[in-house]
Design an enzyme around this catalytic site. Structure first.
Site, PDB file in Angstrom:
ATOM      1  N   THR A  27       0.601  -1.283  -0.145  1.00  0.00           N
ATOM      2  CA  THR A  27       0.002   0.146  -0.283  1.00  0.00           C
ATOM      3  C   THR A  27       0.734   1.237   0.114  1.00  0.00           C
ATOM      4  OG1 THR A  27      -0.249   0.251   2.317  1.00  0.00           O
ATOM      5  CG2 THR A  27      -1.627  -1.102   1.318  1.00  0.00           C
ATOM      6  N   GLU A  53      -5.558  -4.147  -1.619  1.00  0.00           N
ATOM      7  CA  GLU A  53      -5.991  -5.224  -0.951  1.00  0.00           C
ATOM      8  C   GLU A  53      -7.191  -6.070  -1.537  1.00  0.00           C
ATOM      9  OE1 GLU A  53      -4.704  -2.152   2.588  1.00  0.00           O
ATOM     10  OE2 GLU A  53      -5.610  -2.257   0.570  1.00  0.00           O
ATOM     11  N   LYS A  56     -17.684  15.862   9.566  1.00  0.00           N
ATOM     12  CA  LYS A  56     -18.791  16.057  10.543  1.00  0.00           C
ATOM     13  C   LYS A  56     -18.920  17.558  11.050  1.00  0.00           C
ATOM     14  CE  LYS A  56     -21.117  13.417  14.047  1.00  0.00           C
ATOM     15  NZ  LYS A  56     -20.925  12.803  15.070  1.00  0.00           N
ATOM     16  N   TRP A  84     -23.032  14.850   8.417  1.00  0.00           N
ATOM     17  CA  TRP A  84     -21.846  14.503   7.652  1.00  0.00           C
ATOM     18  C   TRP A  84     -21.908  15.308   6.227  1.00  0.00           C
ATOM     19  CZ3 TRP A  84     -18.601  11.955  10.113  1.00  0.00           C
ATOM     20  CH2 TRP A  84     -19.089  11.068  11.021  1.00  0.00           C
TER      21      TRP A  84
END
Length: 547
Positions: free
Chosen positions: A191, A336, A444, A449
């Site tokens: 990654t 992944e 937030k 949100w």
């Protein structure tokens, strides 16, 4: 049947070695071309049959050197024919092909080569200087193979350095690929490490082969021997989205662009090689669109492009179809997930929608490939409804999803075997998934949100905006508010009030940022995504609230 549910089926069991893909391509599509643009600008052409023979030469060279099952061999190179051969020659003979992203910082490259314990590094000439600087800190590396001919080979201080053609030159092209357990490791990819040290994902022959099967299907990349595939996405970027396997598996003509990914270079290959399909991150397609628009060019053979890595801007989808007749498919995946998880092809019900509603569906990340399961969960681990409205943490599981990181004992799956992607998403009743944010990037504000992804895409719909990024900054009343950072197109003179006015109707009014900063550039990660961590380092301190 015994209590372990094991019973003989009467069917043959054939070992899953990835080299069987290239064997198939060579036998049944042997004259199909692999075309590579070299760093010099020259074009190299040969066939799948020739690629197989040279991959077997490489396998023999590795065996003669003493490479054994499970040894790690690194590659650090652009997409080219020698790199392609390396993938099959290394994994086919039982070693592990470890792709290293040359765009990473030297410290990260040093970390992942040492963590992997690579014995040999195959390297493009362009990256020799980078490795010369850190080779003394790479104790496991015994040899560097420069991906060049002897005539092109330049003097280097790399230890035991040899050019690729000399390394394989006197080896036989007859090699019996190793019979492997299907769970045997084939390749290793790390990654990007934006939140700590990079983490290694160790793929198996089975996982890569199954993902290639799924991704080449008609409901995914829809590849065949009639396709000409321009593999823009680098082989060091999450398995080139599987195209290094699915293109030869399908017998497609394969075009490898080398290091030149600017608009002019990509256009030249698309046009001259009559490319029908390609895949890349949005920044590549933005350069191509601008080049074609400026020069009043068309790409008559190009049918589809896949966009992944970051969200597809609506304006890009519209421009490709309206101005050039090219369909755009959005896909989602990650290292992944080997890496492809979903792709957006329309369903019958989608095609019955009006233009705006159909466009809204096309901008989602799509439905999962067969073999990969997907759900969304709340913070308590409870599954949420597929209603297209309720956001939750995107969870995946399946035969090409990671179960643990390389040399890391940390538990990364929940009690039901789901892997948390760290993306926030919704899934609608027909299974179309839409990323609304990364878990660490969602804002937030006043208990509600705000999706940084949606706000960025809204800003990028403005014709004068080249790139937009949104981060959350502290606010004394609302806890957090969005800060919009904008890079304008050359010559643009857009001002803050005009952009705020444009955003009205594009997003909820309370999402519109109080502050918009126009910047000369927006930093990207090594995989071409917006580097939110760098932006926070540069801008959040200005907004910190002191009590």
């Amino acid at each position: 049947m015994n209590k372990d549910n094991k019973v003989s089926s009467g069917m043959q069991e054939a070992p899953m070695n990835l080299a069987s893909i290239l064997e198939h391509a060579a036998r049944f599509h042997g004259n199909q071309e692999i075309v590579s643009r070299l760093a010099s600008g020259e074009v190299h052409r040969y066939t799948y049959r020739e690629a197989l023979a040279r991959s077997k030469q490489l396998a023999n060279a590795l065996k003669a050197y003493g490479i054994e099952f499970g040894d790690r061999i690194a590659t650090m190179a652009w997409n080219g024919y020698r790199h392609f051969e390396s993938w099959y020659g290394i994994a086919g003979q039982g070693a592990i092909c470890h792709t290293v992203n040359p765009r990473l910082f030297p410290a990260q490259i040093r970390f992942i080569i040492n963590h992997a314990g690579d014995r040999i590094v195959f390297v493009d000439p362009a990256f020799v200087g980078l490795l010369e600087e850190i080779q003394d800190e790479l104790p496991t590396v015994e040899m560097f193979v420069v991906l060049s001919s002897n005539a092109e080979f330049s003097a280097t201080t790399l230890r035991a350095a040899i050019d690729y053609e000399s390394f394989i030159g006197d080896q036989s092209d007859d090699f019996d690929w190793v019979e492997l357990d299907e769970a045997a490791p084939s390749s290793l990819c790390y990654t990007s490490g934006t939140t700590g040290d990079p983490k290694g994902v160790l793929y198996s022959h089975r996982s890569n082969l199954l993902m290639a099967y799924a991704s080449s299907s008609a409901d995914a990349f829809k590849l065949s021997a009639l396709s000409t595939v321009l593999m823009v996405v680098p082989m060091f970027h999450a398995n080139s989205w599987g195209l290094v396997y699915s293109a030869p598996m399908s017998g497609a003509k394969l075009v490898l662009p080398g290091p030149n990914l600017d608009g002019a270079s990509i256009y030249d290959l698309v046009n001259s090689e009559k490319v029908t399909f390609s895949a890349a991150v949005p920044t590549v397609w933005s350069m191509l669109l601008d080049y074609m628009t400026t020069n009043q060019l068309q790409v008559p053979a190009l049918e589809e492009v896949v966009i992944g890595g970051s969200a597809l801007p609506r304006s890009m989808l519209v421009r490709f179809k309206r101005d050039f007749g090219v369909d755009v498919l959005q896909a989602w995946g990650m290292t992944e997930v080997s890496p492809l998880g979903s792709i957006n092809r329309p369903m019958p019900a989608t095609l019955k929608l009006d233009g705006d509603a159909q466009l809204a569906v096309a901008l989602k990340q799509g439905r999962p490939l067969f073999g990969l399961q997907m759900c969304i969960k709340d913070e308590n681990g409870l599954e949420l409804p597929f209603d297209g409205k309720t956001p939750g943490r995107l969870m995946v599981r399946g035969p090409w999803v990671v179960s643990s990181y390389y040399k890391n004992d940390s538990v990364i799956l929940d009690s039901d075997g789901w892997f948390d992607t760290a993306d926030i998403a919704t899934i609608d009743a027909e299974g179309f998934m839409q990323i609304t944010d990364r878990a660490k990037d969602i804002i937030k504000s006043g208990g509600e949100w705000i999706s940084s992804v949606d706000l960025e895409n809204a800003a990028m719909n403005h014709p004068e905006v080249a790139l937009a990024a949104v981060i959350g900054v502290p606010h004394p009343k609302w806890e957090e508010r969005p800060l919009l950072l904008v890079k304008l197109n050359p010559g643009a003179a857009l001002l803050e009030p005009a952009l705020k006015e444009f955003l009205i109707g594009e997003v909820a009014k309370w999402w519109i940022p109080e502050d918009i900063k126009f910047v000369a550039d927006i930093p990207l990660t090594a995989t071409g995504k917006i580097n939110k961590m760098a932006l926070r380092d540069d801008h959040v301190a200005d907004y910190k609230v002191h009590n």
